[in-house]
Motif scaffolding. Structure first.
Motif, short mmCIF file in Angstrom:
data_model
loop_
_atom_site.label_atom_id
_atom_site.label_comp_id
_atom_site.label_asym_id
_atom_site.label_seq_id
_atom_site.Cartn_x
_atom_site.Cartn_y
_atom_site.Cartn_z
N LEU B 48 0.87 -1.17 0.00
CA LEU B 48 0.00 0.00 0.00
C LEU B 48 0.90 1.22 0.00
CD1 LEU B 48 -2.82 -0.40 2.67
CD2 LEU B 48 -3.07 -0.26 0.18
N ILE B 49 0.68 2.11 -0.96
CA ILE B 49 1.50 3.31 -1.03
C ILE B 49 0.63 4.49 -0.67
CG2 ILE B 49 2.89 4.74 -2.58
CD1 ILE B 49 3.11 1.68 -3.99
N ASP B 50 0.91 5.05 0.49
CA ASP B 50 0.04 6.07 1.10
C ASP B 50 0.35 7.45 0.52
OD1 ASP B 50 -1.58 7.57 2.72
OD2 ASP B 50 -0.73 6.86 4.62
N LEU B 51 -0.68 8.08 -0.06
CA LEU B 51 -0.51 9.40 -0.67
C LEU B 51 -0.96 10.53 0.26
CD1 LEU B 51 -2.11 8.56 -4.18
CD2 LEU B 51 0.30 8.37 -3.52
N ARG B 52 -1.50 10.16 1.42
CA ARG B 52 -2.20 11.14 2.25
C ARG B 52 -1.27 12.21 2.85
NH1 ARG B 52 -4.73 11.55 7.55
NH2 ARG B 52 -3.31 9.97 8.31
N HIS B 53 0.01 11.91 2.89
CA HIS B 53 0.92 12.86 3.53
C HIS B 53 1.68 13.71 2.51
CE1 HIS B 53 0.16 11.06 7.49
NE2 HIS B 53 -0.04 9.97 6.76
N ILE B 54 1.25 13.67 1.26
CA ILE B 54 1.92 14.49 0.23
C ILE B 54 1.24 15.86 0.19
CG2 ILE B 54 2.53 14.66 -2.22
CD1 ILE B 54 2.34 11.60 -2.39
N ALA B 55 1.94 16.86 0.71
CA ALA B 55 1.33 18.19 0.85
C ALA B 55 0.93 18.79 -0.49
CB ALA B 55 2.31 19.11 1.60
N ASP B 56 1.72 18.50 -1.54
CA ASP B 56 1.44 19.09 -2.86
C ASP B 56 0.08 18.68 -3.42
OD1 ASP B 56 3.88 20.17 -2.76
OD2 ASP B 56 4.83 18.84 -4.25
N LEU B 57 -0.47 17.60 -2.93
CA LEU B 57 -1.73 17.11 -3.48
C LEU B 57 -2.94 17.76 -2.82
CD1 LEU B 57 -1.06 13.26 -3.89
CD2 LEU B 57 -0.96 15.04 -5.63
N LYS B 58 -2.71 18.62 -1.84
CA LYS B 58 -3.85 19.17 -1.09
C LYS B 58 -4.10 20.62 -1.43
CE LYS B 58 -2.93 15.96 2.56
NZ LYS B 58 -2.77 15.63 3.93
N GLY B 59 -5.34 21.01 -1.32
CA GLY B 59 -5.68 22.43 -1.41
C GLY B 59 -6.55 22.78 -2.59
N ILE B 60 -7.24 23.90 -2.45
CA ILE B 60 -8.17 24.38 -3.48
C ILE B 60 -7.73 25.78 -3.87
CG2 ILE B 60 -10.57 25.07 -3.90
CD1 ILE B 60 -11.37 23.00 -1.71
N SER B 61 -7.59 26.03 -5.18
CA SER B 61 -7.33 27.40 -5.57
C SER B 61 -8.41 27.86 -6.54
CB SER B 61 -5.93 27.54 -6.19
OG SER B 61 -5.91 26.94 -7.46
N VAL B 62 -8.90 29.06 -6.29
CA VAL B 62 -9.93 29.66 -7.13
C VAL B 62 -9.41 31.01 -7.59
CG1 VAL B 62 -12.31 30.50 -7.22
CG2 VAL B 62 -11.76 28.50 -5.82
N ASP B 63 -9.27 31.14 -8.92
CA ASP B 63 -8.77 32.39 -9.49
C ASP B 63 -9.79 32.83 -10.52
OD1 ASP B 63 -7.36 34.48 -10.51
OD2 ASP B 63 -5.83 33.26 -11.53
N GLY B 64 -10.63 33.77 -10.15
CA GLY B 64 -11.75 34.11 -11.03
C GLY B 64 -12.64 32.90 -11.15
N ALA B 65 -12.83 32.45 -12.41
CA ALA B 65 -13.67 31.27 -12.61
C ALA B 65 -12.82 30.00 -12.71
CB ALA B 65 -14.52 31.44 -13.86
N ASN B 66 -11.49 30.15 -12.62
CA ASN B 66 -10.63 28.97 -12.74
C ASN B 66 -10.46 28.28 -11.41
OD1 ASN B 66 -10.15 29.51 -15.50
ND2 ASN B 66 -8.60 31.04 -14.90
N VAL B 67 -10.86 27.03 -11.38
CA VAL B 67 -10.82 26.26 -10.14
C VAL B 67 -9.85 25.10 -10.29
CG1 VAL B 67 -12.17 24.85 -8.52
CG2 VAL B 67 -13.23 26.83 -9.65
#
Lengths: 163, 265
Positions: B48-67
């Motif tokens: 099992l290769i756990d991806l949950r601790h990879i910080a780069d994979l987290k977060g939401i960015s909203v720039d105008g209408a670009n999500v």
């Protein structure tokens, strides 16, 4: 084998366990902390809910190795110095349990939901938030009542502290 | 659960490398489907290769209408993102009704779409929003990503890193949850925007998530629930199981589509 290091209820613990060990198993069988219950073992009943880094999760649906490095709070960690946590006291006061099997998970979910909603909980929200916790005795009525009472008391206490 | 070996990846590159070294490995994100499946011995990855601790994979960015939503973002974080709610409330609402609170604290958007359960909620939204699925290798249009029940265009060692889309002018999701499991027995995501009107349907089709093109055509000329009155869904394309017949699901798809259009406004 995995070396699992956790802070459980403020206490640092570590143990070498099989990689497939569930967090619920680790708590109950390695640490002998049997307050966390395992009801269904299929991620549905919520008796095994604990907080991992402040968020309520089903400890039967997470490997101990996945949680390694985290802070875990279990039902045993709620009472402070012999005094029941307000949610525990409310369950006692309002008969929020009969057999008590689901209660550890109910209370951990309740604390999490009160933390997230503060004093803004209403009956409908509590019932929706209890989606992942199953009770076979009470019909939920007194559980909901207990949570609402605890939420009110906790937000009242927070207000007094702020003043 | 059969024995397995746990690996925690610190980066996407490391995760891909670990997968290459494994013999029959699986990526695990939130694990809310994979761990229960392993407990039932329906899956038995040796690693099992756990991806949950990879910080780069987290977060939401909203720039105008670009999500852009990182693949490791939990359902809870999608449901409660004020930035996302401002431009695409339908997706927040969808995320807030996946599973239960504890599942939403762990489960991720990347995990959901990579698993492509025929009753999962997110795939319908990805289709309706015309999203792009970003992976460790390439960018894939949602239309090309979902290829059948539990099937996607992903290679074994490919990781979804993010999804992106242009926020629509209006969108909404409506689902009829199974009373016990809360998985969708039919879930319809409707979006109206620069791509015209797109309708994604989950939980019902016998080949997994799909776009309902007749509804898209009808709604393009008249974006109202009534525009769907004259349409019917072919029961021959529907799933049938102990939870509902194909006819029942065919009817549900239309009802859910009408409700979604009505609430998208």
């Amino acid at each position: 084998m995995s070396k699992v290091e956790l802070t459980v209820n403020g206490r640092a613990v570590s143990a070498e366990v099989e990689d497939r060990t569930l967090l619920s198993q680790f708590l109950r069988e390695t640490l002998n902390m049997t307050g966390t219950h395992v009801g269904c073992d299929t991620s549905q009943c919520g008796a095994c809910v604990v907080h991992v880094d402040g968020k309520a999760v089903k400890s039967c649906t997470m490997l101990a190795a996945q949680a390694s490095g985290s802070e875990v709070t279990t039902i045993e960690g709620l009472a402070a110095g012999g005094a029941l946590h307000p949610v525990q006291a409310a369950f006692k006061e309002h008969h929020g349990l009969q057999c008590g099997f689901c209660t550890p998970g109910m209370i951990m979910s309740a604390v999490d939901m009160i933390n997230r909603y503060g004093g803004k909980l209403d009956e409908k929200t509590v019932r929706a938030e209890l989606e992942g916790n199953i009770c076979r005795c009470t019909g939920y009525h007194n559980i909901v009542k207990s949570i609402l009472a605890a939420a009110e008391e906790m937000s009242g206490a927070a207000k007094v502290a702020a003043e | 659960m059969y024995e397995t070996t746990y690996h925690r990846a610190g980066s996407v590159e490391e995760a891909v490398k670990l997968m290459g070294e494994a013999d029959g490995g699986k990526f695990v994100a939130g694990g809310q489907t994979l761990i229960p499946t392993m407990k039932q011995r329906l899956a038995a990855p040796d690693s099992l290769i756990d991806l949950r601790h990879i910080a780069d994979l987290k977060g939401i960015s909203v720039d105008g209408a670009n999500v852009r939503i990182g693949a490791g973002t939990t359902h809870y974080d999608v449901a409660n993102s004020a930035d996302l709610k401002a431009v695409c409330p339908g997706l927040c609402s969808l995320a807030s009704h996946i599973g239960d609170p504890q599942v939403r604290h762990m489960g991720t958007i990347g995990g959901s779409i990579s698993n492509n359960d025929p009753a999962a909620d997110y795939p319908s939204a990805m289709l309706a929003l015309g999203a792009t699925i970003h992976t460790s290798k390439r960018d894939i249009a949602a239309d090309d990503f979902f290829t059948g029940m539990f099937e996607t265009a992903l290679d074994e060692d490919e990781i979804v890193t993010a999804v992106s889309f242009t926020a629509p002018d209006a969108c909404a999701y409506s689902k009829f949850p199974n009373p016990a499991s809360r998985y969708a027995m039919a879930g319809v995501f409707v979006a109206k925007g620069g791509n015209g009107v797109r309708v994604g349907v989950t939980g019902a089709g016998n080949d997994g998530v799909y776009r309902w093109s007749d509804a898209e055509a009808a709604l393009s000329s008249d974006f109202s629930a009534g525009a769907l009155d004259g349409l019917s869904v072919d029961a021959g394309d529907m799933m049938e199981d102990l939870h509902g017949t194909a006819d029942y699901r065919a009817n549900l798809v239309k009802v859910m589509a009408k409700r979604a259009v009505a609430s998208a406004g």
